[in-house]
Write a protein that holds these residues in place. Sequence first.
Motif, PDB file in Angstrom:
ATOM      1  N   LEU A   1       0.757  -1.236  -0.041  1.00 17.14           N
ATOM      2  CA  LEU A   1       0.024   0.149  -0.032  1.00 17.14           C
ATOM      3  C   LEU A   1       0.610   1.107  -0.067  1.00 17.14           C
ATOM      4  CD1 LEU A   1      -2.872  -0.889   2.424  1.00 17.14           C
ATOM      5  CD2 LEU A   1      -2.919  -0.490  -0.074  1.00 17.14           C
TER       6      LEU A   1
ATOM      7  N   LEU B   1       0.697   3.910  -2.865  1.00 17.43           N
ATOM      8  CA  LEU B   1       0.234   5.327  -2.487  1.00 17.43           C
ATOM      9  C   LEU B   1       1.296   6.323  -2.489  1.00 17.43           C
ATOM     10  CD1 LEU B   1      -2.598   4.474   0.362  1.00 17.43           C
ATOM     11  CD2 LEU B   1      -2.838   5.023  -2.073  1.00 17.43           C
TER      12      LEU B   1
ATOM     13  N   HIS C   1      -1.229   8.815 -10.233  1.00 12.43           N
ATOM     14  CA  HIS C   1      -2.159   7.764  -9.482  1.00 12.43           C
ATOM     15  C   HIS C   1      -2.568   6.627 -10.283  1.00 12.43           C
ATOM     16  CE1 HIS C   1      -6.180   7.692 -11.571  1.00 12.43           C
ATOM     17  NE2 HIS C   1      -6.504   7.280 -10.512  1.00 12.43           N
TER      18      HIS C   1
ATOM     19  N   ALA D   1      -2.681   3.474  -7.857  1.00  9.37           N
ATOM     20  CA  ALA D   1      -3.811   3.500  -6.958  1.00  9.37           C
ATOM     21  C   ALA D   1      -5.031   3.191  -7.568  1.00  9.37           C
ATOM     22  CB  ALA D   1      -3.903   5.024  -5.958  1.00  9.37           C
ATOM     23  N   GLY D   2      -5.266   3.655  -8.666  1.00 12.45           N
ATOM     24  CA  GLY D   2      -6.663   3.528  -9.197  1.00 12.45           C
ATOM     25  C   GLY D   2      -6.710   2.217  -9.583  1.00 12.45           C
TER      26      GLY D   2
ATOM     27  N   CYS E   1      -5.922  -0.285  -7.983  1.00  9.82           N
ATOM     28  CA  CYS E   1      -6.262  -1.168  -6.649  1.00  9.82           C
ATOM     29  C   CYS E   1      -7.969  -1.036  -6.602  1.00  9.82           C
ATOM     30  CB  CYS E   1      -5.661  -0.476  -5.358  1.00  9.82           C
ATOM     31  SG  CYS E   1      -4.221  -0.753  -5.205  1.00  9.82           S
ATOM     32  N   ASP E   2      -8.390  -0.021  -6.617  1.00 12.91           N
ATOM     33  CA  ASP E   2      -9.677   0.333  -6.683  1.00 12.91           C
ATOM     34  C   ASP E   2     -10.368  -0.533  -7.754  1.00 12.91           C
ATOM     35  OD1 ASP E   2     -12.226   1.805  -5.869  1.00 12.91           O
ATOM     36  OD2 ASP E   2     -12.147   2.719  -7.961  1.00 12.91           O
TER      37      ASP E   2
ATOM     38  N   LEU F   1     -10.387  -4.195  -6.616  1.00 18.10           N
ATOM     39  CA  LEU F   1     -11.454  -4.524  -5.650  1.00 18.10           C
ATOM     40  C   LEU F   1     -12.909  -4.515  -6.237  1.00 18.10           C
ATOM     41  CD1 LEU F   1      -9.853  -4.128  -3.098  1.00 18.10           C
ATOM     42  CD2 LEU F   1     -10.876  -1.933  -2.582  1.00 18.10           C
TER      43      LEU F   1
ATOM     44  N   VAL G   1     -14.898  -1.171   3.142  1.00 11.91           N
ATOM     45  CA  VAL G   1     -13.532  -1.214   2.584  1.00 11.91           C
ATOM     46  C   VAL G   1     -12.706   0.118   3.053  1.00 11.91           C
ATOM     47  CG1 VAL G   1     -12.209  -1.061   0.675  1.00 11.91           C
ATOM     48  CG2 VAL G   1     -13.973  -2.739   0.726  1.00 11.91           C
TER      49      VAL G   1
ATOM     50  N   ARG H   1       0.645  11.703   0.121  1.00 12.70           N
ATOM     51  CA  ARG H   1       1.335  10.863  -0.449  1.00 12.70           C
ATOM     52  C   ARG H   1       2.895  10.840   0.279  1.00 12.70           C
ATOM     53  NH1 ARG H   1       0.471  13.008  -5.670  1.00 12.70           N
ATOM     54  NH2 ARG H   1       2.640  14.093  -5.493  1.00 12.70           N
TER      55      ARG H   1
ATOM     56  N   LEU I   1       1.888   9.036   3.723  1.00 11.82           N
ATOM     57  CA  LEU I   1       1.709   7.864   3.662  1.00 11.82           C
ATOM     58  C   LEU I   1       2.687   6.966   2.977  1.00 11.82           C
ATOM     59  CD1 LEU I   1      -2.133   7.752   2.368  1.00 11.82           C
ATOM     60  CD2 LEU I   1      -1.283   7.192   4.822  1.00 11.82           C
ATOM     61  N   GLY I   2       3.512   7.356   2.238  1.00 11.34           N
ATOM     62  CA  GLY I   2       4.660   6.662   1.474  1.00 11.34           C
ATOM     63  C   GLY I   2       5.911   6.439   2.332  1.00 11.34           C
TER      64      GLY I   2
ATOM     65  N   TYR J   1     -10.817   7.672   0.702  1.00  9.53           N
ATOM     66  CA  TYR J   1     -10.460   6.282  -0.016  1.00  9.53           C
ATOM     67  C   TYR J   1     -10.834   7.113  -1.750  1.00  9.53           C
ATOM     68  CZ  TYR J   1     -11.377   2.190  -2.807  1.00  9.53           C
ATOM     69  OH  TYR J   1     -11.120   1.223  -3.794  1.00  9.53           O
TER      70      TYR J   1
ATOM     71  N   LEU K   1      -7.888   8.857  -2.451  1.00  8.36           N
ATOM     72  CA  LEU K   1      -6.718   8.287  -2.848  1.00  8.36           C
ATOM     73  C   LEU K   1      -6.497   7.082  -3.610  1.00  8.36           C
ATOM     74  CD1 LEU K   1      -5.524   7.690   1.283  1.00  8.36           C
ATOM     75  CD2 LEU K   1      -4.376   8.930  -0.399  1.00  8.36           C
ATOM     76  N   PHE K   2      -7.554   6.528  -3.656  1.00  6.35           N
ATOM     77  CA  PHE K   2      -7.792   5.088  -4.552  1.00  6.35           C
ATOM     78  C   PHE K   2      -8.312   5.518  -5.807  1.00  6.35           C
ATOM     79  CE2 PHE K   2      -6.736   3.387  -0.696  1.00  6.35           C
ATOM     80  CZ  PHE K   2      -5.782   2.557  -0.932  1.00  6.35           C
ATOM     81  N   ALA K   3      -9.250   6.377  -5.800  1.00  8.37           N
ATOM     82  CA  ALA K   3     -10.240   6.565  -7.311  1.00  8.37           C
ATOM     83  C   ALA K   3      -9.600   8.012  -7.876  1.00  8.37           C
ATOM     84  CB  ALA K   3     -11.689   6.732  -6.900  1.00  8.37           C
ATOM     85  N   ASN K   4      -8.824   8.743  -7.296  1.00  8.06           N
ATOM     86  CA  ASN K   4      -8.218   9.990  -7.872  1.00  8.06           C
ATOM     87  C   ASN K   4      -9.364  10.819  -8.154  1.00  8.06           C
ATOM     88  OD1 ASN K   4      -6.376  11.701  -8.551  1.00  8.06           O
ATOM     89  ND2 ASN K   4      -6.489  11.164 -10.809  1.00  8.06           N
TER      90      ASN K   4
END
Lengths: 187, 187
Positions: free
Chosen positions: A107, A111, A116, A119-120, A122-123, A126, A155, B108, B111-112, B160, B163-166
């Motif tokens: 992660l 991240l 991006h 990270a995209g 990952c989504d 899922l 999640v 970033r 978290l990185g 979320y 971070l994950f879906a931009n």
Amino acid sequence: MTMPSTPRPGGRSARIQAAVHQAVRELQKEQERAELTVPAIANRADVTPSTIYRRWGDLAQLLADVAIEQLQPDQPPADTGSLQGDLRAWLIEYFEEMSSAPGRAMLRDVLGTPGHANAGKCDGFLRQQIEAINERALARQEVPIDPEKVIQIVVAPLLYRILFANDTPTTQAVEALFERLTMPTKT
Amino acid sequence: MTMPSTPRPGGRSARIQAAVHQAVRELQKEQERAELTVPAIANRADVTPSTIYRRWGDLAQLLADVAIEQLQPDQPPADTGSLQGDLRAWLIEYFEEMSSAPGRAMLRDVLGTPGHANAGKCDGFLRQQIEAINERALARQEVPIDPEKVIQIVVAPLLYRILFANDTPTTQAVEALFERLTMPTKT
DNA sequence: CCACTAAAGCAAAATATTTGCTTTAGTGGT
DNA sequence: ACCACTAAAGCAAATATTTTGCTTTAGTGG
């Protein structure tokens, strides 16, 4: 319409990529992150460092690339006979993996990287898994669940705990959130 | 019982830290991330690179340190007259900041980085702000809200998405989640 | 089988990082 | 106010890394 991720999928490029990825995975297990350096990886993969720099840019991007590959589900979620069972089992397993040290490292790698795109993915993974569960549910005449809801209610809070609170959600914690999905009126 | 983060708070250490932090913030605005290098920062801060390496270890940790400082709330949430108003206004502003390019970069950086201490502080800051809102609410005889709930229902899903879906959550999206807090029986 | 091209190899140059030692600024005792 | 002490900064040499220009190689299509 299929844009191949590597221009010459079957050839040298692919071999090199595989060798480098494998080298990263091996070294990640064997040593500290501090010694996980591009030259070390290049050496293990029997490749020159400049190849890595030219293809991946830098260590962070390479690690993110490897992490994404490992995050990609290699199997569809287990079939337990019901949507609820499938979803519960998959969520528990997923968060066990994400709470583990290697899961957290993946992660971080994903991240911590500027682009991006990772990270995209990952989504995307899922949602794919949830869709797979839904498709099986439909085949069983069950009513599917909104993937967005799964993500928002289960999640996201669990990832928050892992990422920001350094918490390792217990199976019970996963189940507690899972209940909210299926019993929407309960607190 | 107060373990100072810098051993000699008033002195040279503190000045150097301030100079380095400021240099980072300045350079972050002026140039690309690729040129944001330790020697460049050292140069701008009028400090030798080895000072930075010895104090912060590497660029990633320094950036995380600076990001955390910037993430730290400099003001308590605005007082709108009611708990709901305070919370709504604060959430909207918070997610506007986090969705912005600099906000994303800070996330970033935080978290990185391997050590979890930084991400933990984010969570701490968030809860502090919610507590501050709650304390004002109590003074107004209002009934406070469980911070954990705010985080699970509103904060986590929005983070979320960032971070994950931009995704850049709209004000409406923030408000939609906010409603779930106060109307728990609605979808 | 040959010409073409994208990617890899190589090695030199440029940068960044680490390290041992020296110097400096702040602290506490007198 | 001075002096000894210490933690951190400066400096410069030694290492390690990243970048770059050019050459070679492996795969592709004619």
